[in-house]
Design a protein around this motif. Sequence first.
Motif, PDB file in Angstrom:
ATOM      1  N   ARG A  70      -3.223 -24.867 -17.091  1.00  0.00           N
ATOM      2  CA  ARG A  70      -3.617 -23.563 -17.643  1.00  0.00           C
ATOM      3  C   ARG A  70      -4.437 -22.781 -16.622  1.00  0.00           C
ATOM      4  O   ARG A  70      -4.243 -21.576 -16.449  1.00  0.00           O
ATOM      5  CB  ARG A  70      -4.416 -23.758 -18.935  1.00  0.00           C
ATOM      6  CG  ARG A  70      -4.913 -22.483 -19.543  1.00  0.00           C
ATOM      7  CD  ARG A  70      -3.764 -21.668 -20.139  1.00  0.00           C
ATOM      8  NE  ARG A  70      -4.312 -20.436 -20.649  1.00  0.00           N
ATOM      9  CZ  ARG A  70      -3.871 -19.233 -20.327  1.00  0.00           C
ATOM     10  NH1 ARG A  70      -2.848 -19.099 -19.534  1.00  0.00           N
ATOM     11  NH2 ARG A  70      -4.432 -18.154 -20.818  1.00  0.00           N
ATOM     12  N   SER A  71      -5.334 -23.443 -15.925  1.00  0.00           N
ATOM     13  CA  SER A  71      -6.136 -22.777 -14.891  1.00  0.00           C
ATOM     14  C   SER A  71      -5.248 -22.256 -13.776  1.00  0.00           C
ATOM     15  O   SER A  71      -5.416 -21.134 -13.307  1.00  0.00           O
ATOM     16  CB  SER A  71      -7.174 -23.741 -14.318  1.00  0.00           C
ATOM     17  OG  SER A  71      -8.069 -24.147 -15.316  1.00  0.00           O
ATOM     18  N   CYS A  74      -3.372 -19.094 -14.863  1.00  0.00           N
ATOM     19  CA  CYS A  74      -4.244 -17.918 -14.828  1.00  0.00           C
ATOM     20  C   CYS A  74      -4.410 -17.413 -13.400  1.00  0.00           C
ATOM     21  O   CYS A  74      -4.366 -16.209 -13.156  1.00  0.00           O
ATOM     22  CB  CYS A  74      -5.605 -18.236 -15.433  1.00  0.00           C
ATOM     23  SG  CYS A  74      -5.580 -18.385 -17.233  1.00  0.00           S
ATOM     24  N   SER A  81      -8.645 -13.869 -11.275  1.00  0.00           N
ATOM     25  CA  SER A  81      -8.927 -14.223 -12.668  1.00  0.00           C
ATOM     26  C   SER A  81     -10.203 -15.058 -12.773  1.00  0.00           C
ATOM     27  O   SER A  81     -10.342 -16.077 -12.102  1.00  0.00           O
ATOM     28  CB  SER A  81      -7.756 -15.020 -13.233  1.00  0.00           C
ATOM     29  OG  SER A  81      -8.047 -15.522 -14.509  1.00  0.00           O
ATOM     30  N   PHE A  92      -8.597 -14.111 -20.466  1.00  0.00           N
ATOM     31  CA  PHE A  92      -9.421 -14.934 -19.584  1.00  0.00           C
ATOM     32  C   PHE A  92     -10.176 -16.047 -20.296  1.00  0.00           C
ATOM     33  O   PHE A  92     -10.490 -17.059 -19.704  1.00  0.00           O
ATOM     34  CB  PHE A  92     -10.412 -14.064 -18.817  1.00  0.00           C
ATOM     35  CG  PHE A  92      -9.758 -13.007 -17.994  1.00  0.00           C
ATOM     36  CD1 PHE A  92      -8.871 -13.345 -16.991  1.00  0.00           C
ATOM     37  CD2 PHE A  92     -10.004 -11.675 -18.230  1.00  0.00           C
ATOM     38  CE1 PHE A  92      -8.244 -12.386 -16.226  1.00  0.00           C
ATOM     39  CE2 PHE A  92      -9.389 -10.699 -17.474  1.00  0.00           C
ATOM     40  CZ  PHE A  92      -8.498 -11.055 -16.474  1.00  0.00           C
ATOM     41  N   CYS A  95      -8.710 -19.612 -19.778  1.00  0.00           N
ATOM     42  CA  CYS A  95      -8.157 -19.939 -18.462  1.00  0.00           C
ATOM     43  C   CYS A  95      -8.553 -21.317 -17.948  1.00  0.00           C
ATOM     44  O   CYS A  95      -7.866 -21.876 -17.111  1.00  0.00           O
ATOM     45  CB  CYS A  95      -8.558 -18.874 -17.438  1.00  0.00           C
ATOM     46  SG  CYS A  95      -7.494 -17.426 -17.533  1.00  0.00           S
TER      47      CYS A  95
END
Length: 109
Positions: A70-71, A74, A81, A92, A95
């Motif tokens: 997921r990070s 982003c 981000s 955000f 993230c």
Amino acid sequence: IDATPAYHVWYDAPKNMAAFYGRALGQLRLVWMLRDPVAKYWSYFWELKSYGGDWDRVTFDAFTAPKLNRSRECLRRDPTSPLWPPSLPPPFGSCAPHLDHGLYHPQLQ
């Protein structure tokens, strides 16, 4: 004395503290005790496992992989981000789920 461990996850905490204490803030000594971010995350994983049930079958890799993915998503979408804090509005705020609690640098600034 106030000992609230979650202040660091709210991006507006410094502003709120300044509003609450007003001019007295300059006379106060604020102490922020930080944990090693990796140790904190590792501890959180084992806290969840202590609940038993389905957590007994979850490995650390299986717990961490979706959060790292997921990070990365982003950052791919927007290299600037912010991965922190989780209290930011979408998209955000999600993230870096659970990883973000160890990102202290932005709040210390």
